[in-house]
Write a protein that holds these residues in place. Sequence first.
Motif, PDB file in Angstrom:
ATOM      1  N   ARG A   2       1.221  22.129  70.421  1.00  0.00           N
ATOM      2  CA  ARG A   2      -0.160  22.592  70.348  1.00  0.00           C
ATOM      3  C   ARG A   2      -0.599  22.827  68.908  1.00  0.00           C
ATOM      4  O   ARG A   2      -1.744  22.584  68.559  1.00  0.00           O
ATOM      5  CB  ARG A   2      -0.355  23.860  71.167  1.00  0.00           C
ATOM      6  N   MET A   3       0.306  23.331  68.055  1.00  0.00           N
ATOM      7  CA  MET A   3      -0.056  23.576  66.666  1.00  0.00           C
ATOM      8  C   MET A   3      -0.174  22.274  65.891  1.00  0.00           C
ATOM      9  O   MET A   3      -0.859  22.189  64.891  1.00  0.00           O
ATOM     10  CB  MET A   3       0.972  24.490  65.994  1.00  0.00           C
ATOM     11  N   TYR A   4       0.519  21.223  66.308  1.00  0.00           N
ATOM     12  CA  TYR A   4       0.468  19.937  65.633  1.00  0.00           C
ATOM     13  C   TYR A   4      -0.823  19.195  65.960  1.00  0.00           C
ATOM     14  O   TYR A   4      -1.357  18.459  65.154  1.00  0.00           O
ATOM     15  CB  TYR A   4       1.677  19.085  66.034  1.00  0.00           C
ATOM     16  N   ALA A   5      -1.334  19.434  67.146  1.00  0.00           N
ATOM     17  CA  ALA A   5      -2.551  18.758  67.593  1.00  0.00           C
ATOM     18  C   ALA A   5      -3.770  19.352  66.888  1.00  0.00           C
ATOM     19  O   ALA A   5      -3.748  20.449  66.378  1.00  0.00           O
ATOM     20  CB  ALA A   5      -2.698  18.893  69.104  1.00  0.00           C
ATOM     21  N   TYR A   6      -4.821  18.599  66.895  1.00  0.00           N
ATOM     22  CA  TYR A   6      -6.088  19.000  66.287  1.00  0.00           C
ATOM     23  C   TYR A   6      -6.663  20.189  67.046  1.00  0.00           C
ATOM     24  O   TYR A   6      -7.038  20.072  68.197  1.00  0.00           O
ATOM     25  CB  TYR A   6      -7.023  17.789  66.356  1.00  0.00           C
ATOM     26  N   ARG A   7      -6.699  21.380  66.397  1.00  0.00           N
ATOM     27  CA  ARG A   7      -7.169  22.599  67.043  1.00  0.00           C
ATOM     28  C   ARG A   7      -8.243  23.265  66.209  1.00  0.00           C
ATOM     29  O   ARG A   7      -8.107  23.384  65.004  1.00  0.00           O
ATOM     30  CB  ARG A   7      -6.020  23.586  67.226  1.00  0.00           C
ATOM     31  N   GLU A   8      -9.299  23.734  66.839  1.00  0.00           N
ATOM     32  CA  GLU A   8     -10.348  24.476  66.150  1.00  0.00           C
ATOM     33  C   GLU A   8     -10.000  25.954  66.133  1.00  0.00           C
ATOM     34  O   GLU A   8      -9.416  26.474  67.079  1.00  0.00           O
ATOM     35  CB  GLU A   8     -11.692  24.260  66.838  1.00  0.00           C
ATOM     36  N   LEU A   9     -10.375  26.635  65.053  1.00  0.00           N
ATOM     37  CA  LEU A   9     -10.075  28.053  64.920  1.00  0.00           C
ATOM     38  C   LEU A   9     -11.284  28.942  65.188  1.00  0.00           C
ATOM     39  O   LEU A   9     -11.174  30.159  65.151  1.00  0.00           O
ATOM     40  CB  LEU A   9      -9.536  28.344  63.507  1.00  0.00           C
ATOM     41  N   TRP A  16     -14.188  31.698  60.974  1.00  0.00           N
ATOM     42  CA  TRP A  16     -13.358  30.496  61.037  1.00  0.00           C
ATOM     43  C   TRP A  16     -14.138  29.284  61.566  1.00  0.00           C
ATOM     44  O   TRP A  16     -13.537  28.254  61.870  1.00  0.00           O
ATOM     45  CB  TRP A  16     -12.137  30.744  61.919  1.00  0.00           C
ATOM     46  N   LYS A  20      -9.990  24.035  61.050  1.00  0.00           N
ATOM     47  CA  LYS A  20      -9.151  23.409  62.073  1.00  0.00           C
ATOM     48  C   LYS A  20      -7.690  23.407  61.622  1.00  0.00           C
ATOM     49  O   LYS A  20      -7.401  23.570  60.442  1.00  0.00           O
ATOM     50  CB  LYS A  20      -9.614  21.981  62.311  1.00  0.00           C
ATOM     51  N   ILE A  21      -6.793  23.204  62.562  1.00  0.00           N
ATOM     52  CA  ILE A  21      -5.387  22.965  62.256  1.00  0.00           C
ATOM     53  C   ILE A  21      -5.073  21.577  62.769  1.00  0.00           C
ATOM     54  O   ILE A  21      -5.368  21.237  63.915  1.00  0.00           O
ATOM     55  CB  ILE A  21      -4.475  24.002  62.933  1.00  0.00           C
ATOM     56  N   SER A  22      -4.475  20.769  61.912  1.00  0.00           N
ATOM     57  CA  SER A  22      -4.114  19.416  62.289  1.00  0.00           C
ATOM     58  C   SER A  22      -2.843  19.014  61.563  1.00  0.00           C
ATOM     59  O   SER A  22      -2.760  19.120  60.337  1.00  0.00           O
ATOM     60  CB  SER A  22      -5.245  18.445  61.930  1.00  0.00           C
TER      61      SER A  22
END
Length: 71
Positions: A2-9, A16, A20-22
């Motif tokens: 989940r942390m590796y995938a494109y995530r919005e904060l 925030w 994003k985390i990608s």
Amino acid sequence: MRMYAYRELSPLDDDWQDWKISKGKLITPDGWPLTPNRIIMGNALIEIGAVDELRFQREVLRTARMLKKLK
């Protein structure tokens, strides 16, 4: 995974928005990828009061660009 995938904060807080985390990197709203080392260096510059020292900032950026080209 989940942390590796494109995530919005943005669900965390309005501050925030558009962050994003990608692929293990924090992505700024402007699209700059930030690694933990870059975040630590930026914080260190703030702590030593280098924010107002443009000449110092330019030198750090120039050196960082030269180091990046060495890869």
